[in-house]
Scaffold this motif. Structure first.
Motif, PDB file in Angstrom:
ATOM      1  N   ARG A  33       0.802  -1.225   0.000  1.00 44.24           N
ATOM      2  CA  ARG A  33       0.000   0.000   0.000  1.00 44.24           C
ATOM      3  C   ARG A  33       0.831   1.268   0.000  1.00 44.24           C
ATOM      4  NH1 ARG A  33      -3.878   0.065   4.845  1.00 44.24           N
ATOM      5  NH2 ARG A  33      -4.147   2.178   4.034  1.00 44.24           N
ATOM      6  N   MET A  34       1.968   1.269   0.697  1.00 45.89           N
ATOM      7  CA  MET A  34       2.729   2.505   0.859  1.00 45.89           C
ATOM      8  C   MET A  34       3.909   2.595  -0.092  1.00 45.89           C
ATOM      9  SD  MET A  34       3.765  -0.033   2.687  1.00 45.89           S
ATOM     10  CE  MET A  34       5.309  -0.908   2.628  1.00 45.89           C
ATOM     11  N   CYS A  35       4.152   1.544  -0.893  1.00 45.66           N
ATOM     12  CA  CYS A  35       5.369   1.487  -1.692  1.00 45.66           C
ATOM     13  C   CYS A  35       5.197   2.211  -3.021  1.00 45.66           C
ATOM     14  CB  CYS A  35       5.767   0.036  -1.927  1.00 45.66           C
ATOM     15  SG  CYS A  35       7.309  -0.122  -2.859  1.00 45.66           S
ATOM     16  N   GLY A  36       6.159   3.082  -3.343  1.00 50.11           N
ATOM     17  CA  GLY A  36       6.106   3.846  -4.575  1.00 50.11           C
ATOM     18  C   GLY A  36       6.877   3.239  -5.718  1.00 50.11           C
ATOM     19  N   VAL A  37       7.437   2.031  -5.547  1.00 50.26           N
ATOM     20  CA  VAL A  37       8.240   1.425  -6.612  1.00 50.26           C
ATOM     21  C   VAL A  37       7.389   1.143  -7.850  1.00 50.26           C
ATOM     22  CG1 VAL A  37       9.574  -0.623  -7.256  1.00 50.26           C
ATOM     23  CG2 VAL A  37       9.979   0.492  -5.064  1.00 50.26           C
ATOM     24  N   GLY A 131      -0.258 -11.968  11.480  1.00 54.13           N
ATOM     25  CA  GLY A 131      -0.344 -11.690  10.062  1.00 54.13           C
ATOM     26  C   GLY A 131      -1.312 -10.613   9.641  1.00 54.13           C
ATOM     27  N   ALA A 132      -2.241 -10.218  10.510  1.00 55.46           N
ATOM     28  CA  ALA A 132      -3.332  -9.356  10.062  1.00 55.46           C
ATOM     29  C   ALA A 132      -2.833  -8.022   9.509  1.00 55.46           C
ATOM     30  CB  ALA A 132      -4.316  -9.131  11.211  1.00 55.46           C
ATOM     31  N   HIS A 133      -2.012  -7.305  10.278  1.00 53.85           N
ATOM     32  CA  HIS A 133      -1.549  -5.992   9.821  1.00 53.85           C
ATOM     33  C   HIS A 133      -0.628  -6.138   8.607  1.00 53.85           C
ATOM     34  CE1 HIS A 133      -0.175  -1.854   9.825  1.00 53.85           C
ATOM     35  NE2 HIS A 133       1.070  -2.302   9.822  1.00 53.85           N
ATOM     36  N   HIS A 134       0.297  -7.069   8.659  1.00 46.63           N
ATOM     37  CA  HIS A 134       1.210  -7.286   7.534  1.00 46.63           C
ATOM     38  C   HIS A 134       0.419  -7.534   6.246  1.00 46.63           C
ATOM     39  CE1 HIS A 134       5.127  -8.777   5.834  1.00 46.63           C
ATOM     40  NE2 HIS A 134       4.280  -9.342   4.992  1.00 46.63           N
ATOM     41  N   ASP A 135      -0.585  -8.401   6.313  1.00 46.56           N
ATOM     42  CA  ASP A 135      -1.367  -8.724   5.119  1.00 46.56           C
ATOM     43  C   ASP A 135      -2.202  -7.545   4.645  1.00 46.56           C
ATOM     44  OD1 ASP A 135      -0.257 -11.215   5.310  1.00 46.56           O
ATOM     45  OD2 ASP A 135      -2.135 -12.301   5.607  1.00 46.56           O
ATOM     46  N   ARG A 136      -2.661  -6.702   5.568  1.00 50.50           N
ATOM     47  CA  ARG A 136      -3.400  -5.498   5.144  1.00 50.50           C
ATOM     48  C   ARG A 136      -2.490  -4.560   4.361  1.00 50.50           C
ATOM     49  NH1 ARG A 136      -5.911  -5.722  10.275  1.00 50.50           N
ATOM     50  NH2 ARG A 136      -4.389  -4.249  11.135  1.00 50.50           N
ATOM     51  N   VAL A 137      -1.230  -4.512   4.747  1.00 53.33           N
ATOM     52  CA  VAL A 137      -0.297  -3.592   4.104  1.00 53.33           C
ATOM     53  C   VAL A 137       0.274  -4.179   2.808  1.00 53.33           C
ATOM     54  CG1 VAL A 137       1.954  -2.460   4.363  1.00 53.33           C
ATOM     55  CG2 VAL A 137       0.326  -2.447   6.261  1.00 53.33           C
ATOM     56  N   ARG A 138       0.578  -5.478   2.816  1.00 53.04           N
ATOM     57  CA  ARG A 138       1.338  -6.062   1.703  1.00 53.04           C
ATOM     58  C   ARG A 138       0.572  -7.072   0.866  1.00 53.04           C
ATOM     59  NH1 ARG A 138       6.449  -4.248   2.082  1.00 53.04           N
ATOM     60  NH2 ARG A 138       7.092  -3.388   4.105  1.00 53.04           N
ATOM     61  N   ILE A 196       7.558   4.955   8.779  1.00 50.92           N
ATOM     62  CA  ILE A 196       6.948   5.089   7.465  1.00 50.92           C
ATOM     63  C   ILE A 196       7.163   6.505   6.935  1.00 50.92           C
ATOM     64  CG2 ILE A 196       4.670   5.661   8.437  1.00 50.92           C
ATOM     65  CD1 ILE A 196       3.467   4.106   6.035  1.00 50.92           C
ATOM     66  N   HIS A 197       7.501   6.606   5.655  1.00 48.95           N
ATOM     67  CA  HIS A 197       7.738   7.883   4.994  1.00 48.95           C
ATOM     68  C   HIS A 197       6.583   8.233   4.058  1.00 48.95           C
ATOM     69  CE1 HIS A 197      11.923   7.385   6.266  1.00 48.95           C
ATOM     70  NE2 HIS A 197      12.150   8.619   5.888  1.00 48.95           N
ATOM     71  N   VAL A 198       6.535   9.494   3.690  1.00 53.28           N
ATOM     72  CA  VAL A 198       5.584   9.930   2.667  1.00 53.28           C
ATOM     73  C   VAL A 198       6.343  10.535   1.484  1.00 53.28           C
ATOM     74  CG1 VAL A 198       3.696  10.328   4.292  1.00 53.28           C
ATOM     75  CG2 VAL A 198       5.298  12.186   3.797  1.00 53.28           C
ATOM     76  N   ASN A 199       7.644  10.334   1.441  1.00 55.67           N
ATOM     77  CA  ASN A 199       8.440  10.860   0.328  1.00 55.67           C
ATOM     78  C   ASN A 199       9.453   9.797  -0.078  1.00 55.67           C
ATOM     79  OD1 ASN A 199       9.983  11.061   2.652  1.00 55.67           O
ATOM     80  ND2 ASN A 199      10.810  13.073   2.194  1.00 55.67           N
ATOM     81  N   LEU A 200      10.656  10.194  -0.433  1.00 57.93           N
ATOM     82  CA  LEU A 200      11.729   9.290  -0.827  1.00 57.93           C
ATOM     83  C   LEU A 200      11.245   8.359  -1.942  1.00 57.93           C
ATOM     84  CD1 LEU A 200      13.270   8.592   2.693  1.00 57.93           C
ATOM     85  CD2 LEU A 200      13.747  10.458   1.123  1.00 57.93           C
ATOM     86  N   LEU A 201      11.472   7.062  -1.837  1.00 61.67           N
ATOM     87  CA  LEU A 201      11.045   6.151  -2.893  1.00 61.67           C
ATOM     88  C   LEU A 201       9.529   6.156  -3.088  1.00 61.67           C
ATOM     89  CD1 LEU A 201      13.308   3.006  -2.362  1.00 61.67           C
ATOM     90  CD2 LEU A 201      13.318   4.540  -4.321  1.00 61.67           C
ATOM     91  N   HIS A 202       8.813   6.676  -2.109  1.00 58.09           N
ATOM     92  CA  HIS A 202       7.346   6.676  -2.169  1.00 58.09           C
ATOM     93  C   HIS A 202       6.791   8.007  -2.679  1.00 58.09           C
ATOM     94  CE1 HIS A 202       8.320   3.226   0.159  1.00 58.09           C
ATOM     95  NE2 HIS A 202       8.668   3.934   1.216  1.00 58.09           N
ATOM     96  N   ARG A 203       7.659   8.851  -3.230  1.00 56.69           N
ATOM     97  CA  ARG A 203       7.260  10.218  -3.545  1.00 56.69           C
ATOM     98  C   ARG A 203       6.187  10.309  -4.626  1.00 56.69           C
ATOM     99  NH1 ARG A 203      12.277   9.009  -5.261  1.00 56.69           N
ATOM    100  NH2 ARG A 203      12.843   9.236  -7.466  1.00 56.69           N
ATOM    101  N   LEU A 204       6.049   9.280  -5.467  1.00 57.60           N
ATOM    102  CA  LEU A 204       5.035   9.310  -6.511  1.00 57.60           C
ATOM    103  C   LEU A 204       3.737   8.627  -6.095  1.00 57.60           C
ATOM    104  CD1 LEU A 204       7.264   8.476  -9.621  1.00 57.60           C
ATOM    105  CD2 LEU A 204       6.592  10.716  -8.768  1.00 57.60           C
ATOM    106  N   LYS A 205       3.723   8.056  -4.900  1.00 54.51           N
ATOM    107  CA  LYS A 205       2.556   7.331  -4.418  1.00 54.51           C
ATOM    108  C   LYS A 205       1.487   8.307  -3.945  1.00 54.51           C
ATOM    109  CE  LYS A 205       0.908   3.168  -3.288  1.00 54.51           C
ATOM    110  NZ  LYS A 205       0.894   2.023  -4.213  1.00 54.51           N
ATOM    111  N   ASP A 206       0.237   8.017  -4.248  1.00 57.77           N
ATOM    112  CA  ASP A 206      -0.866   8.839  -3.757  1.00 57.77           C
ATOM    113  C   ASP A 206      -0.973   8.638  -2.244  1.00 57.77           C
ATOM    114  OD1 ASP A 206      -3.186  10.149  -3.144  1.00 57.77           O
ATOM    115  OD2 ASP A 206      -4.469   8.981  -4.501  1.00 57.77           O
TER     116      ASP A 206
END
Length: 353
Positions: A33-37, A131-138, A196-206
């Motif tokens: 969810r948070m990854c901008g790759v 696993g619940a949080h990990h699976d929600r994110v990934r 958790i960041h909101v920039n760097l590699l994730h800078r193009l992510k909404d």
């Protein structure tokens, strides 16, 4: 390394490149969810990724720069069919190889080949003991897949040291001390905690895709309390983990990020899947290893101009690569945590058990 440090403090181009980050592909089998790759993959679509021979040339050039450690990531590096050829080329030059993967594609054959290729260290993201949080994110089933990947690497490659990357979010920050003991129980050697960041590699992510994971001002007192518990637990753990200086700066990422003397472009550099060299993975590279050899770019006046951008950088950066490395390389970091630094060096460079 001493030469590199001296050059950083003097603002001169270094002769050597100790650590090379190789992002061998933009492709990934997950959509975290948070990854901008994935957004970077779309941005760079249509341009071919470096071939096997081109990565060989990068590593040959890195060897002439005295590179000691190669960290291979992506995207998901296990998607590259020539991954083990690339690892073998690095090992032929005596470089230590680290692999960063999400683990979802790990099989017994992959684990055996990682060991046979001479990989020293392996890191995987794991966002909690449950696993619940990990699976929600990934993605559904990814927590179980990550645990299975760790089990396979321990079974098939017992000489590979295992690291866990724990992304601190609003959904899991109260589980950090529990995660430390869990990591010990599954045989990890290292665990890194990163905010958790909101920039760097994730800078193009909404940001709307993951804003419920990001800390607001109202969350910071509770975050600081939990970090205090975690730091106390770390002092009694056998695991290698985050430095005190890094822990100190995590809450400030969401207030007024701390400034530090960054060593990106001096001690470390990154090559993206299309062959562009940059001081930092979070900067767009302007110089292609397809056009000029890595060592020629590294020592050029033009690339030194990119280092000057690092000196002026004001990005809100608090990550476990450039930030942690730079904090460790300060005089206070070198002299104040000698035992921890030696243990970390053994993690990457020590003899296999």
């Amino acid at each position: 390394m001493l030469h590199t440090l001296a050059c950083r403090y003097a603002g001169r181009p270094p002769r050597y490149l100790p650590v090379l980050l190789m992002f061998v592909t933009d492709h990934c089998n997950l959509r975290c969810r948070m990854c901008g790759v994935c957004e970077l993959e779309k941005l760079r679509a249509g341009e071919p990724e470096l071939s096997t021979e081109e990565w060989f040339a990068v590593l040959d050039s890195a060897a002439r720069l005295g590179t000691m450690l190669v960290s291979i990531s992506g995207g998901e590096p296990l998607l590259r069919r020539d991954l083990y050829d690339i690892i073998g080329r690095a090992r032929s030059h005596g470089m230590t190889v680290h692999i960063c993967t999400n683990g979802a594609l790990m099989t017994p054959a992959h684990a055996e080949r990682l060991a046979a290729a001479g990989v020293s260290t392996f890191s995987i993201s794991l966002e909690g003991p449950e696993g619940a949080h990990h699976d929600r994110v990934r993605g559904a089933g990814t927590h179980a897949a990550a645990l299975e990947a760790i089990r396979l690497v321990r079974e098939k490659g017992p000489g590979i040291r295992i690291g866990i990357n724990y992304l601190i979010t609003k959904g899991n920050f109260r589980n950090m001390p529990e995660m430390l003991s869990f990591a010990e129980g599954i045989g990890a050697h290292q665990i890194k905690f990163a905010p958790i960041h909101v920039n760097l590699l994730h800078r193009l992510k909404d940001p709307a895709a993951y804003d419920d994971l990001v800390f607001g001002p109202e969350d910071l007192p509770a975050l600081e309390e939990e970090l205090g518990k975690l730091r106390a637990a770390c002092r009694g753990s056998r695991l290698l983990t985050t430095s005190d200086a890094f822990f100190d700066g995590i809450p400030d990422l969401y207030r007024a990020p701390r400034r530090f003397q960054c060593h990106a472009g001096w001690a470390v550099a990154a090559v993206d899947p299309k062959g562009r060299l940059s001081p930092c993975a979070d900067m767009e590279g302007r110089f292609s290893v397809r056009i000029r050899p890595l060592e020629e770019i590294w020592r050029s006046p033009e690339f030194h101009g990119e280092r000057e951008k690092v000196r002026r950088c004001e990005s809100a950066c608090w990550d476990t690569t450039n930030t942690e490395l730079s904090l460790r390389l300060r005089p206070a970091g070198l002299l104040g945590a000698v035992a921890q630094n030696l243990r970390d060096l053994r993690f990457y460079f020590g003899k296999k058990p």
